[in-house]
Design a protein around this motif. Structure first.
Motif, PDB file in Angstrom:
ATOM      1  N   ILE A 325       0.849  -1.201   0.000  1.00 52.15           N
ATOM      2  CA  ILE A 325       0.000   0.000   0.000  1.00 52.15           C
ATOM      3  C   ILE A 325       0.879   1.243   0.000  1.00 52.15           C
ATOM      4  O   ILE A 325       1.764   1.382   0.848  1.00 52.15           O
ATOM      5  CB  ILE A 325      -0.950   0.004   1.218  1.00 52.15           C
ATOM      6  CG1 ILE A 325      -1.962  -1.144   1.069  1.00 52.15           C
ATOM      7  CG2 ILE A 325      -1.688   1.346   1.328  1.00 52.15           C
ATOM      8  CD1 ILE A 325      -2.945  -1.275   2.212  1.00 52.15           C
ATOM      9  N   LYS A 332      -8.401   5.180   2.862  1.00 52.31           N
ATOM     10  CA  LYS A 332      -8.925   4.340   3.953  1.00 52.31           C
ATOM     11  C   LYS A 332     -10.388   3.951   3.729  1.00 52.31           C
ATOM     12  O   LYS A 332     -11.201   3.944   4.653  1.00 52.31           O
ATOM     13  CB  LYS A 332      -8.745   5.047   5.307  1.00 52.31           C
ATOM     14  CG  LYS A 332      -7.279   5.403   5.551  1.00 52.31           C
ATOM     15  CD  LYS A 332      -7.102   6.418   6.632  1.00 52.31           C
ATOM     16  CE  LYS A 332      -5.697   6.961   6.639  1.00 52.31           C
ATOM     17  NZ  LYS A 332      -5.500   8.188   5.898  1.00 52.31           N
ATOM     18  N   ASN A 335     -12.125  -0.922   0.908  1.00 51.40           N
ATOM     19  CA  ASN A 335     -12.528  -1.859  -0.152  1.00 51.40           C
ATOM     20  C   ASN A 335     -11.598  -3.068  -0.223  1.00 51.40           C
ATOM     21  O   ASN A 335     -12.030  -4.189  -0.486  1.00 51.40           O
ATOM     22  CB  ASN A 335     -12.528  -1.162  -1.520  1.00 51.40           C
ATOM     23  CG  ASN A 335     -13.670  -0.186  -1.678  1.00 51.40           C
ATOM     24  OD1 ASN A 335     -14.500  -0.062  -0.785  1.00 51.40           O
ATOM     25  ND2 ASN A 335     -13.720   0.525  -2.797  1.00 51.40           N
ATOM     26  N   CYS A 336     -10.310  -2.813  -0.032  1.00 55.43           N
ATOM     27  CA  CYS A 336      -9.331  -3.905  -0.126  1.00 55.43           C
ATOM     28  C   CYS A 336      -9.569  -4.932   0.977  1.00 55.43           C
ATOM     29  O   CYS A 336      -9.461  -6.142   0.743  1.00 55.43           O
ATOM     30  CB  CYS A 336      -7.910  -3.349  -0.053  1.00 55.43           C
ATOM     31  SG  CYS A 336      -7.617  -2.293   1.377  1.00 55.43           S
TER      32      CYS A 336
HETATM   33  S1  SF4 Z   1      -8.711   0.084  -1.193  1.00 56.48           S
HETATM   34 FE1  SF4 Z   1      -9.088   1.898   0.041  1.00 56.48          FE
HETATM   35  S2  SF4 Z   1      -8.242   1.344   2.068  1.00 56.48           S
HETATM   36 FE2  SF4 Z   1      -7.408  -0.115   0.593  1.00 56.48          FE
HETATM   37  S3  SF4 Z   1      -5.452   0.777  -0.012  1.00 56.48           S
HETATM   38 FE3  SF4 Z   1      -6.969   1.435  -1.516  1.00 56.48          FE
HETATM   39  S4  SF4 Z   1      -7.647   3.416  -0.762  1.00 56.48           S
HETATM   40 FE4  SF4 Z   1      -6.613   2.400   0.940  1.00 56.48          FE
END
Ligand code: SF4
Ligand code: SF4
Length: 393
Positions: A325, A332, A335-336
């Motif tokens: 990341i 934040k 979703n991941c």
């Molecule tokens: S999906 Fe959202 S929480 Fe996960 S790394 Fe990407 S921006 Fe960050």
């Protein structure tokens, strides 16, 4: 699976035919003409659809992004294909199971919904699914398939040429994964946590669904951090074939990627879906459209899947590429974390209120790269550890 590099430039008059046509940009008239020509070079739309038949157009509708981001099949290609098949008298529908978000939102943002409304093409049901047995499956003998795909007499696949962290490249074969509804796609990643298993499942899915024709939008492809957050890259190519393995092989050659390194190609040939070594290209020559510096993963990879468990663990930790990341880009959203298919999750927020970006527990991570695929900000990249970089060098 073989990892030896070979330039598969073999062309033969008895292999599967792939029509490759130059198309410089998304000007609708030019796209209409090129799509019509490509289909006519494969004997015409009537070969693939008949009056009254229920035909599903299956674009790539991964996530809600505008067409210029090159994440989804461009609406000009969708419109051209829809017009060509509407003229056969077939009843057209369209649909896909998105990677994230409601299909209506993704279809609207991608520009596909507006075209569908203009041409009176309804959205098929991709939320509900039905279990279908497939005794001939190599890896999977039972799939849950979206109703919208099962109800169709025939499928016309409208894929997009993009890079992919897991399979290096996503095109015709991978496009059919969207016929598995919603979150069930994530379950496959969790269950089939070895690359070869996942790729052979995709080939099984294609053997089951057998789209009648594959058209690939390679007018602007995606390089780098695909299939969602890479960079659009003009390739000025439209491809047509009944053989998804051969079609993907020609797309690979356009971006100077050895098809033998693409697991879906290898398994596609092994399981008789098609052939990447025996392809007859017609239309424009590959060399006239090739893009040698297209950013795609070309390194050979060491498969940890078949090794002794201890060695496999070491390889996974120190050699196999892993998601990271980039904290400065992370919003934040979580979703991941939501999409991670392993239990317990291989990444999570370190604090209950989600103030810091998620953190990985790499020991649990199966390297499916779903998190990288879904991140809306491109904050997740796939990085090869130092030892892996040294070995590849
Ligand atoms: S999906 Fe959202 S929480 Fe996960 S790394 Fe990407 S921006 Fe960050
Ligand atoms: S952390 Fe990412 S790559 Fe690892 S298992 Fe979860 S979704 Fe897959």
């Amino acid at each position: 699976m073989t990892k030896d590099y070979q330039e598969h430039t073999l062309e033969s008059s008895d292999g599967s035919t792939v029509v490759l046509l130059r198309c410089d940009g998304y000007d609708q008239k030019r796209v209409d003409e090129t799509v019509a020509r490509g289909i006519s070079m494969l004997s015409g739309a009537a070969r693939f659809a008949a009056q009254g038949e229920h035909i599903l157009l299956k674009p790539n509708l991964l996530v809600a992004k505008p067409p210029e981001r090159a994440v989804t099949t461009h609406p000009a290609v969708f419109r051209a294909a829809a017009r060509a098949f509407r003229d056969t008298g077939a009843e057209l529908h369209y649909g896909d199971s998105t990677g994230f978000g409601r299909i209506e939102t993704v279809a609207r943002r991608s520009g596909i919904a507006a075209v569908a409304e203009e041409l009176g093409i309804p959205l098929a049901d991709f939320r509900a699914g039905r279990t279908v047995s497939f005794p001939d499956g190599h890896t999977i003998k039972q799939f849950v398939i979206a109703e919208g795909a099962l109800e169709a007499d025939g499928i016309i696949s409208l894929s997009k040429l993009k890079t992919h962290a897991l399979t290096r490249f996503t095109g015709a074969i991978k496009n059919m994964f969207g016929c598995v509804p919603g979150m069930l796609k994530g379950e496959f990643h969790g269950r089939l946590n070895k690359m070869d298993k996942f790729a052979s499942m995709l080939v099984d899915l294609n053997r089951l669904l057998r789209p009648r024709l594959h058209i690939m939008d390679g007018i602007v492809g995606m390089e780098g951090n695909g299939p969602h957050n890479g960079k659009p890259r003009p390739l000025n190519a439209l491809l047509f074939s009944t053989d998804p393995v051969a079609l993907d092989a020609v797309a690979c050659r356009l971006i100077h990627l050895d098809p033998a390194l693409v697991p879906t190609e290898y398994w596609g040939k092994q399981l008789g879906l098609g052939d990447y070594t025996n392809v007859h290209v017609t239309g424009d020559a590959v060399e006239t459209l090739a893009c040698p510096d297209f950013k795609v993963k070309r390194d050979k990879e060491f498969s940890a899947d078949t090794m002794h468990p201890l060695l496999s663990r070491l390889m996974k930790n120190y050699v196999v590429p892993r998601p990271v990341i980039r904290e400065e880009r992370c919003i934040k959203c979580g979703n991941c974390v939501k999409i991670c298919p392993v239990n317990p999750k291989a990444l999570d927020f370190p604090d209950a209120n989600g103030q810091s970006p998620p953190r990985y527990a790499y020991k649990r991570c199966i390297r499916c790269y779903c998190c990288q695929e879904i991140c809306p900000e491109g904050a997740i990249e796939v990085e090869t550890p130092l030892l892996g970089r040294l070995i590849h060098r």
